[in-house]
Design an enzyme around this catalytic site. Structure first.
Site, short mmCIF file in Angstrom:
data_model
loop_
_atom_site.label_atom_id
_atom_site.label_comp_id
_atom_site.label_asym_id
_atom_site.label_seq_id
_atom_site.Cartn_x
_atom_site.Cartn_y
_atom_site.Cartn_z
N LYS A 27 -39.87 -6.19 -0.68
CA LYS A 27 -39.33 -6.38 0.29
C LYS A 27 -40.61 -7.46 0.44
CE LYS A 27 -34.87 -4.06 -0.40
NZ LYS A 27 -34.79 -4.78 -1.45
N GLU B 197 -31.43 -6.53 7.52
CA GLU B 197 -30.40 -5.12 7.68
C GLU B 197 -31.87 -4.06 6.62
OE1 GLU B 197 -30.68 -6.17 4.32
OE2 GLU B 197 -30.23 -7.47 5.74
N SER C 69 -40.05 -0.10 -8.18
CA SER C 69 -40.59 -1.52 -6.93
C SER C 69 -40.48 -0.96 -5.86
CB SER C 69 -38.62 -1.93 -7.04
OG SER C 69 -37.97 -0.18 -6.52
#
Length: 593
Positions: free
Chosen positions: A288, A310, A576
């Site tokens: 991210k 969010e 991830s």
């Protein structure tokens, strides 16, 4: 091209394969031209021999047309008597204004366009060097004849090329290369520079479906992003923070113990070699941060000092809080109330870095609820705030912007794999899909590699009614500003979703994933909660790596895929994020005390 017929047929096979692949990706067949130079085969070749060679090559390779270099008007008039091709792009080379004034184009209905290139010494083109395009200011091509412009066109001069010439088509070669290899990201930027805008749809998916009050923000965002992504200093700053702060490039790890383990359960000769793209090693613990840094720099350029975000699993919230602290911005992170409870560690991390966590208490109280609240906040505060959306969802231009910043995953992985495998590519790339940011990042650089299978893994939940398998079980609808695949009732109401992993617990998916599935370029399959836990355990016990529960879905299905492939083949799985945040959930599921 060679003289050997078998060699020509092999080239035909490659051309057809590439054409078919691009037809799937872009929904239309690309225009494929063969480039032929006067005397290119042999200095002594006469016109009749050259016509025979061109005809034979076009027939064998099914080219759509030919581009001819180095022929004078008189030579072409001799050539055309024996030429059997669909159409011709007639090329001329210039090194002065006098050369431009002396351009002579043969009169022939086969000639559908002309190309003007740079002439350097004895070369008739292909030098990668530009010429003074202002020479063409008064050039008048034959009526209704498109003009191709070639010669050293790149990101730094493409706007000038369009503004000072009569060019209808830009012939770009070396300007789209990095280290003498065509680079997808550069090609994309060049295409945007020519179009003057970002594409708002991926096939039939995408678009902008939001209240009018937010349209000025979206227009402003697209215009600023277009300006920044064409600015080398911005690209360099993003790269600097990625490398010096986040920890890029991440490892492409050869998981030999995991590979050896799965081969024990495979048929003889089966069990592809497994590689892991280690996004879990980044600062913050997940991919991210790639998008967080990029969008924070865009927000700074827009003059926005308040960031809204969010989050589901909390990883995007952590990335947002990280960049807000790094760049001195005010951060507000919306998180489903249910997720604040199962991801308490990330709530603490976000608040420790100075951002505010606001529980979303409406609806299912998961990621979908958090997105709703973030959009409401943005609608109420459009002038002061930037919505740093965390996935490739939402209205245009967010899916494109997030994809661009996450594309570093696959651009690195592709080059790393080639460097370690004598220039070869993997046979399959696997990643988990919720909204789809890490998955599109893992796929992006491989989309045009037709020999690489793309496998997205969704949250199958309990394997029955409770799941978040949008692409496997959803239908086309509209959510959060975009047309995409969606889990909805027959009357269009958003369905409640479930996944053991908070980051995959979302009822829709990014529109580009819907497009990749629609065109057949990528396949998407569900993975149940129990299977994801098994994936977590296998990677932990064989390699000492604790993957996030989101990533564990990709690990399990990636292993299953590898078991079906020959041992000579290769599977790359995107890890991830890391699993620290999920240990309470895992302990509860496995009955640890």
């Amino acid at each position: 091209m060679g003289d050997n017929l078998e060699e020509v047929k092999e080239m035909a096979r490659i051309v057809e394969e590439k054409a078919g692949m691009k037809d799937k990706v872009w929904g239309r067949l690309p225009l494929i031209l063969g480039v032929f130079q006067r005397g290119g085969r042999a200095a002594e070749a006469d016109i009749a021999q050259e016509a025979e060679y061109i005809n034979r090559t076009v027939e064998a390779t099914k080219l759509h047309g030919v581009q001819l270099y180095g022929y004078t008007a008189d030579e072409y008039n001799q050539l055309k008597a024996n030429l059997k091709v669909p159409f011709v792009v007639f090329s001329v080379s210039v090194s002065s204004l006098d050369d431009v004034k002396a351009i002579s184009i043969p009169s022939d209905p086969l000639i559908k366009a002309i190309c003007i290139d740079n002439k350097v010494a004895d070369s008739v083109g292909g030098t990668g060097e530009s010429f003074n395009w202002e020479w063409l200011a008064d050039f008048k091509p034959p009526a209704s004849t498109p003009v191709f412009l070639a010669g050293g066109i790149n990101l730094s001069n493409v706007s000038q090329a369009l503004s000072v010439t009569c060019a209808d088509v830009l012939d770009i070669s070396s300007g789209a290369e990095v280290d003498k290899v065509k680079d997808g990201a550069t090609i994309r930027k060049l295409a945007r520079a020519v179009r003057g805008k970002l594409p708002s749809y991926f096939g039939r998916f995408g678009g902008q479906f939001l209240p009018e009050i937010l349209m000025p923000n979206l227009i402003e965002l697209e215009e600023k992003y277009m300006e920044l992504q064409a600015d080398e200093s911005f690209t360099n700053e993003v790269r600097k923070w990625n490398e010096q702060y986040s920890g890029r490039p991440t490892l492409l790890y050869d998981a030999t113990r995991l590979t050896d383990f799965i081969r024990k359960d495979c048929e003889e000769g089966k069990g592809a070699r497994i590689w892991l793209k280690r996004e879990d090693l980044l600062h913050g613990g997940a991919h991210k941060i790639n998008n967080g840094i990029g969008q924070a720099l865009v927000a700074r350029a827009l003059g926005k000092k308040r960031i809204i975000a969010e989050t589901g699993a909390g990883q995007h919230g952590v990335a947002t809080a990280t960049v807000c602290a790094l760049f001195g911005m005010d951060g507000t992170v919306y998180m489903g109330e249910k997720d604040t409870q199962r991801q308490r560690l990330n709530v603490l991390r976000i608040e420790s870095m100075g951002s505010k966590v606001v529980p979303a208490t409406s609806g299912a109280r998961t990621l979908n609820s958090a997105v709703n609240e973030a959009l409401r906040d943005w609608a109420a505060n459009p002038a002061s705030s930037h919505y740093l959306i965390g996935s490739v969802v939402g209205p245009h231009p967010f899916p494109t912007i997030v994809r661009d910043f996450q594309g570093v995953i696959s651009s690195e992985a592709r080059q790393q794999f080639m460097d370690m495998n004598d220039g070869k590519l993997p046979n399959c790339v696997v990643a988990c899909v919720g909204g789809g940011s890490n998955c599109i990042g893992a796929f992006d650089a491989f989309v045009c590699d037709s020999g690489v299978d793309l496998l997205g893994v969704e949250a199958g939940g309990d394997g029955q009614e409770l799941h978040s398998a949008t692409l496997s079980k959803g239908t086309t609808g509209w959510l959060h500003g975009a047309k995409t695949q969606l889990l909805q009732t027959t009357d269009g109401q958003v369905m409640e979703t479930h996944s053991i992993s908070a980051g995959l617990d979302y009822p829709a998916v990014g529109p580009e994933h819907s497009y990749l599935q629609d065109t057949g370029r990528a396949q998407y399959i569900p993975c149940t909660d129990d299977e994801a836990i098994e994936g977590f355990k296998l990677l932990a016990k064989t390699e000492g790596i604790l993957p996030a529960l989101e990533s564990s879905h990709a690990v399990f299905k990636g292993i299953e895929k590898a078991k079906t492939l020959p041992a000579t083949e290769h599977v790359v799985i995107c890890v991830s994020g890391r699993g620290d945040k999920d240990m309470e959930t895992i302990a509860k599921t496995l009955g640890f005390k």
